[in-house]
Design a protein around this motif. Structure first.
Motif, PDB file in Angstrom:
ATOM      1  N   ALA A 130      44.304  28.974  53.927  1.00 33.87           N
ATOM      2  CA  ALA A 130      43.703  28.308  52.772  1.00 33.87           C
ATOM      3  C   ALA A 130      42.628  29.246  52.241  1.00 33.87           C
ATOM      4  O   ALA A 130      41.499  29.241  52.725  1.00 33.87           O
ATOM      5  CB  ALA A 130      43.109  26.970  53.174  1.00 33.87           C
ATOM      6  N   PRO A 131      42.947  30.089  51.274  1.00 34.76           N
ATOM      7  CA  PRO A 131      41.978  31.080  50.787  1.00 34.76           C
ATOM      8  C   PRO A 131      40.843  30.424  50.018  1.00 34.76           C
ATOM      9  O   PRO A 131      40.968  29.296  49.531  1.00 34.76           O
ATOM     10  CB  PRO A 131      42.817  31.969  49.874  1.00 34.76           C
ATOM     11  N   THR A 132      39.747  31.121  49.923  1.00 28.04           N
ATOM     12  CA  THR A 132      38.611  30.652  49.121  1.00 28.04           C
ATOM     13  C   THR A 132      38.367  31.647  47.998  1.00 28.04           C
ATOM     14  O   THR A 132      38.716  32.822  48.097  1.00 28.04           O
ATOM     15  CB  THR A 132      37.337  30.533  49.977  1.00 28.04           C
ATOM     16  N   ILE A 133      37.774  31.158  46.930  1.00 25.02           N
ATOM     17  CA  ILE A 133      37.464  32.017  45.802  1.00 25.02           C
ATOM     18  C   ILE A 133      36.232  32.849  46.134  1.00 25.02           C
ATOM     19  O   ILE A 133      35.210  32.322  46.573  1.00 25.02           O
ATOM     20  CB  ILE A 133      37.225  31.184  44.533  1.00 25.02           C
ATOM     21  N   SER A 134      36.330  34.150  45.941  1.00 24.08           N
ATOM     22  CA  SER A 134      35.223  35.066  46.228  1.00 24.08           C
ATOM     23  C   SER A 134      34.103  34.879  45.211  1.00 24.08           C
ATOM     24  O   SER A 134      34.317  34.313  44.138  1.00 24.08           O
ATOM     25  CB  SER A 134      35.717  36.511  46.190  1.00 24.08           C
ATOM     26  N   PRO A 135      32.899  35.366  45.538  1.00 21.70           N
ATOM     27  CA  PRO A 135      31.779  35.250  44.599  1.00 21.70           C
ATOM     28  C   PRO A 135      32.079  35.846  43.227  1.00 21.70           C
ATOM     29  O   PRO A 135      31.528  35.404  42.214  1.00 21.70           O
ATOM     30  CB  PRO A 135      30.657  36.009  45.305  1.00 21.70           C
ATOM     31  N   ASP A 136      32.957  36.863  43.185  1.00 17.96           N
ATOM     32  CA  ASP A 136      33.286  37.470  41.899  1.00 17.96           C
ATOM     33  C   ASP A 136      34.402  36.717  41.162  1.00 17.96           C
ATOM     34  O   ASP A 136      34.884  37.153  40.114  1.00 17.96           O
ATOM     35  CB  ASP A 136      33.681  38.935  42.081  1.00 17.96           C
TER      36      ASP A 136
END
Length: 252
Positions: A130-136
């Motif tokens: 379950a990936p997460t959205i990176s700060p960028d």
């Protein structure tokens, strides 16, 4: 949807950090996947929680060893149903398998599950990160390409010649009779190599400005399942965090 890779991309083998794996079960008749719950690891403790939506569906079956669907399950050791899907350190092919996955031979069990999907021949359970959205604002999704065994001999030979960082295409196969959401993986010359795993279809469909590259291409001796490891990067539509919302609520 057709995606191609940009001229510059990070094709490093390091897997995106994920502390949460979605556990799914494939229906042998329809080949569709039912999300069952999330397996998480905080560095010390493993936790498995069923999805509320899964538990109330007709025909729901709990996983072996995790029969109580009314509570969360915790352990300082990986639950047997998942541990048996991690290639044992005692197996003579451990090093070859870890190399095929782009992992060190001493990779931790959760990391192996994340990369391998925990698939076994003749089995219906599969896990996906379950990936997460990176700060960028970007998201990165790694997967082993499905259906390689059913591709042409030309495709088998082409996979052997692929190189890390080589561009791939992800093509929405709207005329696929089995699944109109199907995403075909091809090389830059449109040679079919396999498919994006079904549990990841909705996720990958929602990635915009996407790039697709080879993380690792392996020889036939590793088996069809490990032949091609790919990465899709881009941005999630509307910056929506994957696998969140009412349909993904867990029990306790």
């Amino acid at each position: 949807m057709t995606t191609t890779a940009a001229d510059s991309t990070d094709a490093g083998l390091a897997a995106p950090v994920s502390s949460r794996l979605l556990v799914t079960r494939r229906d042998p008749e329809t080949t569709s996947y039912q999300p069952l719950g999330f397996l998480t690891f905080n560095g010390h403790t493993y936790t498995f929680r069923y999805l509320r939506k899964a538990v109330i569906e007709d025909g729901f079956r709990a996983l072996p060893g995790l029969s109580d669907a009314t509570r969360s399950h915790t352990s300082d050791r990986l639950f047997p149903i998942f541990a048996e899907r991690v290639i044992s350190a005692r197996r003579p092919d451990r090093e070859m398998s870890m190399t095929a996955l782009g992992l060190p031979v001493d990779a931790a069990p959760f990391e192996v599950l994340q990369r391998s999907g925990g698939r076994r021949v003749g089995d219906t359970i599969e896990v996906v990160p379950a990936p997460t959205i990176s700060p960028d604002g970007t998201v990165s999704i790694d997967f082993l390409v499905h259906g390689v065994r059913y591709q042409s001999s030309e495709a088998q030979e082409r996979i052997t010649r692929l190189r890390t960082g080589e561009h791939l295409r992800i093509v929405h196969q709207v005329d696929n009779p089995a699944d109109r959401r199907a995403l075909l993986v091809t090389d830059q010359d449109a040679l079919p190599l396999g498919y994006v795993p079904k549990p990841l279809l909705e996720l990958v469909h929602n990635v915009t400005d996407s790039n697709a590259v080879v993380l690792r291409a392996n020889p036939p001796k590793v088996g069809f399942h490990f032949r091609l490891l790919a990465r899709v990067t881009g941005r999630m539509a509307n910056d929506h965090q994957p696998f969140t919302g009412p349909d993904w609520e867990t029990i306790s």
